[in-house]
Design a protein around this motif. Sequence first.
Motif, PDB file in Angstrom:
ATOM      1  N   TYR A   1       0.866  -1.094  -0.097  1.00 46.77           N
ATOM      2  CA  TYR A   1      -0.040  -0.025   0.020  1.00 46.77           C
ATOM      3  C   TYR A   1       0.876   1.315  -0.054  1.00 46.77           C
ATOM      4  CZ  TYR A   1      -3.899  -2.933   1.298  1.00 46.77           C
ATOM      5  OH  TYR A   1      -5.033  -3.982   1.293  1.00 46.77           O
ATOM      6  N   TYR A   2       0.468   2.398  -0.516  1.00 45.71           N
ATOM      7  CA  TYR A   2       1.016   3.836  -0.517  1.00 45.71           C
ATOM      8  C   TYR A   2      -0.104   4.501  -0.074  1.00 45.71           C
ATOM      9  CZ  TYR A   2       3.518   7.823  -1.973  1.00 45.71           C
ATOM     10  OH  TYR A   2       4.130   8.979  -1.928  1.00 45.71           O
ATOM     11  N   VAL A   3       0.406   5.386   0.768  1.00 48.21           N
ATOM     12  CA  VAL A   3      -0.482   6.547   1.365  1.00 48.21           C
ATOM     13  C   VAL A   3      -0.042   7.820   0.782  1.00 48.21           C
ATOM     14  CG1 VAL A   3      -1.471   7.521   3.521  1.00 48.21           C
ATOM     15  CG2 VAL A   3      -1.073   5.104   3.350  1.00 48.21           C
ATOM     16  N   GLY A   4      -0.729   8.678   0.241  1.00 45.88           N
ATOM     17  CA  GLY A   4      -0.312   9.892   0.128  1.00 45.88           C
ATOM     18  C   GLY A   4      -1.578  11.119  -0.008  1.00 45.88           C
ATOM     19  N   SER A   5      -1.086  12.357  -0.141  1.00 46.71           N
ATOM     20  CA  SER A   5      -2.246  13.420  -0.110  1.00 46.71           C
ATOM     21  C   SER A   5      -2.095  14.031  -1.360  1.00 46.71           C
ATOM     22  CB  SER A   5      -1.989  14.308   1.111  1.00 46.71           C
ATOM     23  OG  SER A   5      -0.770  14.856   1.306  1.00 46.71           O
TER      24      SER A   5
ATOM     25  N   ARG B   1      -2.598  12.571  -9.616  1.00 44.39           N
ATOM     26  CA  ARG B   1      -1.791  11.642  -8.923  1.00 44.39           C
ATOM     27  C   ARG B   1      -1.575  10.401  -8.911  1.00 44.39           C
ATOM     28  NH1 ARG B   1       2.916  12.045  -7.646  1.00 44.39           N
ATOM     29  NH2 ARG B   1       3.541  11.664  -5.413  1.00 44.39           N
ATOM     30  N   LEU B   2      -2.717   9.582  -9.180  1.00 43.33           N
ATOM     31  CA  LEU B   2      -2.606   7.989  -9.748  1.00 43.33           C
ATOM     32  C   LEU B   2      -2.202   7.936 -10.807  1.00 43.33           C
ATOM     33  CD1 LEU B   2      -3.461   5.438  -9.101  1.00 43.33           C
ATOM     34  CD2 LEU B   2      -5.605   5.725  -9.981  1.00 43.33           C
TER      35      LEU B   2
ATOM     36  N   SER C   1       5.486   6.080 -13.391  1.00 46.23           N
ATOM     37  CA  SER C   1       6.735   6.237 -12.731  1.00 46.23           C
ATOM     38  C   SER C   1       7.163   7.588 -12.508  1.00 46.23           C
ATOM     39  CB  SER C   1       7.788   5.664 -13.665  1.00 46.23           C
ATOM     40  OG  SER C   1       7.571   4.227 -14.011  1.00 46.23           O
ATOM     41  N   ARG C   2       6.419   8.711 -11.834  1.00 39.61           N
ATOM     42  CA  ARG C   2       6.697   9.955 -11.516  1.00 39.61           C
ATOM     43  C   ARG C   2       6.910  10.041 -10.036  1.00 39.61           C
ATOM     44  NH1 ARG C   2       2.202  11.696 -15.069  1.00 39.61           N
ATOM     45  NH2 ARG C   2       3.368  11.311 -16.953  1.00 39.61           N
ATOM     46  N   SER C   3       6.868   8.786  -9.193  1.00 43.84           N
ATOM     47  CA  SER C   3       7.107   8.695  -7.868  1.00 43.84           C
ATOM     48  C   SER C   3       8.015   7.563  -7.471  1.00 43.84           C
ATOM     49  CB  SER C   3       5.753   8.313  -7.228  1.00 43.84           C
ATOM     50  OG  SER C   3       5.953   8.090  -5.790  1.00 43.84           O
TER      51      SER C   3
ATOM     52  N   LYS D   1       7.442   3.749  -8.500  1.00 40.51           N
ATOM     53  CA  LYS D   1       7.837   3.332  -9.885  1.00 40.51           C
ATOM     54  C   LYS D   1       8.204   1.994 -10.075  1.00 40.51           C
ATOM     55  CE  LYS D   1      12.621   4.569  -9.564  1.00 40.51           C
ATOM     56  NZ  LYS D   1      13.555   5.408 -10.158  1.00 40.51           N
ATOM     57  N   ALA D   2       8.138   0.918  -9.022  1.00 42.13           N
ATOM     58  CA  ALA D   2       8.448  -0.412  -9.318  1.00 42.13           C
ATOM     59  C   ALA D   2       7.469  -1.125  -9.944  1.00 42.13           C
ATOM     60  CB  ALA D   2       8.903  -0.892  -7.939  1.00 42.13           C
TER      61      ALA D   2
END
Length: 82
Positions: free
Chosen positions: A15-19, A26-27, A33-35, A39-40
């Motif tokens: 899981y990844y948590v962001g704002s 953002r998705l 691959s902009r994060s 990106k994996a």
Amino acid sequence: MFYIYIIYSETLDKYYVGSSQNIKQRLEDHLNSRSKFTKAAKDWVLKYSETFTTRSEAYQRELQIKKMKSRKYIENLIQTKG
């Protein structure tokens, strides 16, 4: 409006948590691959989100979830949503 979001990759089983102010954009960033962390994998799916009126509120909630360091907590959030 500002949002916290939780995305999931089946490939990585993570899981990844962001704002963000724009979850859809953002998705797309995560899928393209902009994060660094995401990106994996290319199969991120939005599992959960919450809405806030300020960036500060959203960021504080993001930190609160991350501080839990608990997959079980995240999965419980997702489960209670639906």
